[in-house]
Design an enzyme around this catalytic site. Structure first.
Site, PDB file in Angstrom:
ATOM      1  CB  CYS A 136     -19.766   1.919 -19.632  1.00 30.79           C
ATOM      2  SG  CYS A 136     -19.011   3.491 -19.121  1.00 30.79           S
ATOM      3  CD  GLU A 175      -3.007  -0.743  -0.119  1.00 27.88           C
ATOM      4  OE1 GLU A 175      -2.971   0.367  -0.686  1.00 27.88           O
ATOM      5  OE2 GLU A 175      -3.742  -1.669  -0.496  1.00 27.88           O
ATOM      6  CG  ASP A 230      -8.053   4.292  -4.522  1.00 29.26           C
ATOM      7  OD1 ASP A 230      -9.285   4.327  -4.667  1.00 29.26           O
ATOM      8  OD2 ASP A 230      -7.318   3.518  -5.168  1.00 29.26           O
ATOM      9  CB  CYS A 246     -14.724   2.848 -13.401  1.00 23.89           C
ATOM     10  SG  CYS A 246     -15.658   4.393 -13.318  1.00 23.89           S
ATOM     11  CE1 TYR A 274      -6.809   3.123  -0.642  1.00 27.56           C
ATOM     12  CE2 TYR A 274      -4.447   3.261  -0.227  1.00 27.56           C
ATOM     13  CZ  TYR A 274      -5.530   2.600  -0.766  1.00 27.56           C
ATOM     14  OH  TYR A 274      -5.358   1.407  -1.396  1.00 27.56           O
TER      15      TYR A 274
END
Length: 366
Positions: free
Chosen positions: A213, A53, A154, A206, A136
């Site tokens: 889509c 992370e 995020d 996305c 986050y």
DNA sequence: AAAACGTGGGT
DNA sequence: TACCCAAGTTT
């Protein structure tokens, strides 16, 4: 699952439970295999989750992968990392950028040893107090490593929420609203999978440009898609201009073949990293006289023809390189043997300087 | 609150 | 070339 969708009328509000369930179902079929991800059902290692992370902050998966592998091989657990010297960590981080992350990573490892008996805390609030762990990352670790219900927001999640709810307010003003919308969908079950599913959705479906889509599990519920404005969201405030700055790097060679390097201040830009000494990086190009006066020592400087160009987040830098012979010691810094330059924590900018200097000096003398 | 803070890849 | 942006945090 399918029946929930079939029954939802176009434009009808979806329940948050239906959205979460649909996303998890999609994730079960499309989850990406990433080196730091535990196998389905396996217990994640908090150290690996944390390490990945931190590395992934503002950084692409492709860029992180080799660094993650190298760190894990060299420092397999938090105790090993805490035992390392900061300079070793900076050296291993060389090229990844945002070096405060490496300094905080090291400080965090030591804090885990000293304040938490070597074990990562599971609570979001406790994680949040550790160096380098913000809102986050605390939520991501709590959810992914410890299965806590936490909403990791995020850039991916912000984008997905802005589109799903057609939020036109520009970032960063929209952050609180997007966070609220994201938290509202977070399910009680499988919070870790849900967090990763949402980020995978943003990273692969996305996407910022040309969102796919047709493949999106939330397409039927997406207000931006229905309005035809998905690609335009999220809106952002215009970015400030990026000025150009100029400097001269001094490639100072001693008779024994060593070159002069320096350690940068431990905080700020490229903090703690090693550099080829340079003038200040200012808005105006340097005159010869001004640059000579700013050199680390007096020498018969010879300017090289090439230029090093390097883009930082908030300015673009153009560095000229001057070559000089050091008759004796008298400059402060590290004298590095040319064949040992790989031992130093040089950021990418300085690697470019080294490459230019080595290239032009070897060509020039051949 | 706004600015600082790296780098590389895509368009 | 230039601009965008990528699993943000700190001051």
């Amino acid at each position: 699952m399918a029946s929930i969708l079939a029954e939802a009328e176009p434009g009808a509000p979806w329940t948050t439970a239906a959205l979460a369930a649909r996303l998890l179902h999609w994730y079960d079929r499309h989850r990406r295999r990433l080196p730091w991800r535990a196998a389905p059902g396996a217990r994640p290692d908090p150290y690996r989750v944390w390490l990945s992370e931190i590395m992934l902050q503002q950084t692409t998966v492709a860029a992180v992968e080799p660094y993650y592998a190298a760190f894990l091989a060299r420092w397999p657990d938090v105790a090993a990392l805490a035992a390392a010297e900061l300079d070793e960590v900076l050296h291993a981080w060389q090229g990844l950028g945002y070096y405060a992350r490496a300094r905080n990573l090291h400080a965090c490892a030591r804090a885990i040893l000293e304040r938490h008996r070597g074990e990562f805390p599971a609570e979001e609030a406790a994680l949040r107090t550790l160096p380098g762990i913000g809102a986050y990352t605390a939520a991501a670790i709590a959810a992914i490593a410890f299965g806590r219900k936490a909403t990791a927001v995020d850039g991916n999640v912000e984008r997905v929420m802005a589109r799903l709810h057609a939020v036109a307010v520009p970032l960063p003003d929209a952050k609180p609203e997007l966070r609220r919308l994201a938290a509202q969908i977070t399910p009680e079950a499988r919070p870790g999978d849900y967090a990763q599913a949402l980020m995978d959705l943003g990273a692969t479906i996305c996407t910022p440009r040309k969102p796919r889509c047709a493949l999106c599990p939330w397409a039927a519920a997406c207000r931006a898609r229905r309005a035809g404005i998905a690609e335009a969201l999220p809106a952002r405030r215009p970015k400030p201009l990026r000025p150009h700055r100029y400097g001269i790097a001094f490639w100072t060679v001693r008779s024994d073949g060593c070159v002069l390097l320096r350690r940068r201040a431990r905080s700020g830009l490229l903090g703690g990293m090693v550099e080829v000494p340079t003038t200040e990086w200012r808005l105006e190009p340097w005159s010869e006289a001004a640059a000579s006066a700013a050199a680390p020592l007096a020498a018969a400087w010879r300017p090289l023809r090439g230029r090093v160009r390097h883009g930082f987040t908030h300015f673009a830098l153009e560095l000229a390189v001057w070559v000089g012979q050091a008759a004796e010691e008298g400059a402060e810094g590290l004298w590095a043997p040319l064949h040992r330059l790989g031992d130093y924590a040089l950021p990418t900018l300085m690697k470019k300087v080294v490459d230019l200097a080595l290239g032009e000096t070897s060509r020039g003398r051949a």
